[in-house]
Design a protein around this motif. Structure first.
Motif, PDB file in Angstrom:
ATOM      1  N   GLY A 143     -15.060  -3.633   5.099  1.00  9.20           N
ATOM      2  CA  GLY A 143     -15.260  -3.930   6.513  1.00  9.20           C
ATOM      3  C   GLY A 143     -15.750  -2.744   7.311  1.00  9.20           C
ATOM      4  N   LYS A 144     -15.208  -1.560   7.037  1.00  7.08           N
ATOM      5  CA  LYS A 144     -15.612  -0.363   7.781  1.00  7.08           C
ATOM      6  C   LYS A 144     -17.086  -0.057   7.532  1.00  7.08           C
ATOM      7  N   THR A 145     -17.526  -0.176   6.277  1.00  7.16           N
ATOM      8  CA  THR A 145     -18.928   0.086   5.944  1.00  7.16           C
ATOM      9  C   THR A 145     -19.835  -0.920   6.636  1.00  7.16           C
ATOM     10  N   MET A 146     -19.433  -2.182   6.616  1.00  5.99           N
ATOM     11  CA  MET A 146     -20.226  -3.225   7.264  1.00  5.99           C
ATOM     12  C   MET A 146     -20.339  -2.956   8.762  1.00  5.99           C
ATOM     13  N   ASN A 147     -19.249  -2.548   9.381  1.00  6.30           N
ATOM     14  CA  ASN A 147     -19.271  -2.238  10.816  1.00  6.30           C
ATOM     15  C   ASN A 147     -20.185  -1.055  11.118  1.00  6.30           C
ATOM     16  N   GLU A 148     -20.164  -0.049  10.252  1.00  8.91           N
ATOM     17  CA  GLU A 148     -21.027   1.121  10.454  1.00  8.91           C
ATOM     18  C   GLU A 148     -22.495   0.734  10.323  1.00  8.91           C
ATOM     19  N   ILE A 149     -22.810  -0.096   9.343  1.00  9.88           N
ATOM     20  CA  ILE A 149     -24.185  -0.565   9.173  1.00  9.88           C
ATOM     21  C   ILE A 149     -24.607  -1.370  10.397  1.00  9.88           C
ATOM     22  N   ARG A 150     -23.735  -2.228  10.869  1.00  8.46           N
ATOM     23  CA  ARG A 150     -24.030  -3.050  12.044  1.00  8.46           C
ATOM     24  C   ARG A 150     -24.274  -2.164  13.270  1.00  8.46           C
ATOM     25  N   ASP A 151     -23.447  -1.135  13.450  1.00 13.00           N
ATOM     26  CA  ASP A 151     -23.595  -0.241  14.601  1.00 13.00           C
ATOM     27  C   ASP A 151     -24.934   0.497  14.571  1.00 13.00           C
ATOM     28  N   VAL A 152     -25.311   0.994  13.394  1.00 12.77           N
ATOM     29  CA  VAL A 152     -26.582   1.717  13.272  1.00 12.77           C
ATOM     30  C   VAL A 152     -27.745   0.762  13.514  1.00 12.77           C
ATOM     31  N   ALA A 153     -27.678  -0.432  12.952  1.00 10.53           N
ATOM     32  CA  ALA A 153     -28.749  -1.415  13.140  1.00 10.53           C
ATOM     33  C   ALA A 153     -28.904  -1.769  14.620  1.00 10.53           C
ATOM     34  N   ARG A 154     -27.792  -1.936  15.316  1.00 10.79           N
ATOM     35  CA  ARG A 154     -27.863  -2.232  16.753  1.00 10.79           C
ATOM     36  C   ARG A 154     -28.464  -1.063  17.522  1.00 10.79           C
ATOM     37  N   ALA A 155     -28.059   0.147  17.171  1.00 11.50           N
ATOM     38  CA  ALA A 155     -28.587   1.333  17.857  1.00 11.50           C
ATOM     39  C   ALA A 155     -30.094   1.465  17.660  1.00 11.50           C
ATOM     40  N   LEU A 156     -30.579   1.076  16.472  1.00 12.64           N
ATOM     41  CA  LEU A 156     -32.011   1.152  16.182  1.00 12.64           C
ATOM     42  C   LEU A 156     -32.758  -0.111  16.602  1.00 12.64           C
ATOM     43  N   ASP A 157     -32.007  -1.127  17.055  1.00 13.41           N
ATOM     44  CA  ASP A 157     -32.574  -2.418  17.448  1.00 13.41           C
ATOM     45  C   ASP A 157     -33.366  -3.046  16.302  1.00 13.41           C
ATOM     46  N   ILE A 158     -32.732  -3.094  15.125  1.00 19.36           N
ATOM     47  CA  ILE A 158     -33.333  -3.698  13.938  1.00 19.36           C
ATOM     48  C   ILE A 158     -32.291  -4.586  13.266  1.00 19.36           C
ATOM     49  N   ARG A 159     -32.727  -5.348  12.294  1.00 15.61           N
ATOM     50  CA  ARG A 159     -31.817  -6.193  11.524  1.00 15.61           C
ATOM     51  C   ARG A 159     -31.087  -5.353  10.494  1.00 15.61           C
ATOM     52  N   MET A 160     -29.859  -5.760  10.211  1.00 14.78           N
ATOM     53  CA  MET A 160     -29.064  -5.053   9.206  1.00 14.78           C
ATOM     54  C   MET A 160     -29.786  -5.046   7.860  1.00 14.78           C
ATOM     55  N   ARG A 161     -30.426  -6.138   7.518  1.00 12.79           N
ATOM     56  CA  ARG A 161     -31.149  -6.248   6.252  1.00 12.79           C
ATOM     57  C   ARG A 161     -32.236  -5.178   6.142  1.00 12.79           C
ATOM     58  N   GLN A 162     -32.960  -4.964   7.226  1.00 18.62           N
ATOM     59  CA  GLN A 162     -34.013  -3.947   7.224  1.00 18.62           C
ATOM     60  C   GLN A 162     -33.424  -2.555   6.993  1.00 18.62           C
ATOM     61  N   LEU A 163     -32.325  -2.272   7.657  1.00 21.32           N
ATOM     62  CA  LEU A 163     -31.673  -0.970   7.508  1.00 21.32           C
ATOM     63  C   LEU A 163     -31.202  -0.757   6.081  1.00 21.32           C
ATOM     64  N   VAL A 164     -30.540  -1.750   5.507  1.00 18.08           N
ATOM     65  CA  VAL A 164     -30.019  -1.618   4.140  1.00 18.08           C
ATOM     66  C   VAL A 164     -31.154  -1.437   3.143  1.00 18.08           C
ATOM     67  N   LEU A 165     -32.224  -2.215   3.284  1.00 14.61           N
ATOM     68  CA  LEU A 165     -33.365  -2.063   2.377  1.00 14.61           C
ATOM     69  C   LEU A 165     -34.000  -0.677   2.490  1.00 14.61           C
ATOM     70  N   ALA A 166     -34.162  -0.200   3.706  1.00 11.00           N
ATOM     71  CA  ALA A 166     -34.753   1.120   3.906  1.00 11.00           C
ATOM     72  C   ALA A 166     -33.880   2.204   3.286  1.00 11.00           C
ATOM     73  N   LEU A 167     -32.573   2.109   3.482  1.00  8.14           N
ATOM     74  CA  LEU A 167     -31.661   3.112   2.916  1.00  8.14           C
ATOM     75  C   LEU A 167     -31.649   3.052   1.392  1.00  8.14           C
ATOM     76  N   LEU A 168     -31.658   1.848   0.832  1.00  8.22           N
ATOM     77  CA  LEU A 168     -31.706   1.718  -0.626  1.00  8.22           C
ATOM     78  C   LEU A 168     -32.992   2.317  -1.194  1.00  8.22           C
ATOM     79  N   ASN A 169     -34.115   2.037  -0.552  1.00  8.24           N
ATOM     80  CA  ASN A 169     -35.387   2.584  -1.024  1.00  8.24           C
ATOM     81  C   ASN A 169     -35.431   4.098  -0.914  1.00  8.24           C
ATOM     82  N   GLU A 170     -34.882   4.650   0.169  1.00 11.76           N
ATOM     83  CA  GLU A 170     -34.817   6.105   0.311  1.00 11.76           C
ATOM     84  C   GLU A 170     -33.974   6.707  -0.817  1.00 11.76           C
ATOM     85  N   GLY A 171     -32.835   6.073  -1.103  1.00  6.89           N
ATOM     86  CA  GLY A 171     -31.964   6.555  -2.173  1.00  6.89           C
ATOM     87  C   GLY A 171     -32.629   6.471  -3.533  1.00  6.89           C
TER      88      GLY A 171
END
Length: 74
Positions: free
Chosen positions: A28-56
């Motif tokens: 839950g904490k990880t999901m909330n952190e992802i949600r917070d970052v996605a909201r701050a960037l005004d993007i979808r959570m899916r986009q953020l997760v995909l971008a982070l996975l690709n960077e990794g």
């Protein structure tokens, strides 16, 4: 030709295509952190997760571990 992957810099441009993710369970904490970052960037959570996975994945490939098949000691 290598397919272009979504990167962190791409998030500002809002690509018109979207790739679906596999369903994963996250604490839950990880999901909330992802949600917070996605909201701050005004993007979808899916986009953020995909971008982070690709960077990794790019960082992993660049480290040489992927080519040598070696695991890092933890």
């Amino acid at each position: 030709m290598k397919e272009r992957k979504l990167k962190l810099a791409d998030l500002k441009q809002r690509a018109t295509t979207e790739t679906s993710l596999l369903a994963v369970r996250l604490p839950g904490k990880t999901m909330n952190e992802i949600r917070d970052v996605a909201r701050a960037l005004d993007i979808r959570m899916r986009q953020l997760v995909l971008a982070l996975l690709n960077e990794g994945l790019d960082a992993y490939e660049a480290s040489g571990s992927a080519r040598n098949g070696r695991r890092r000691a933890r």
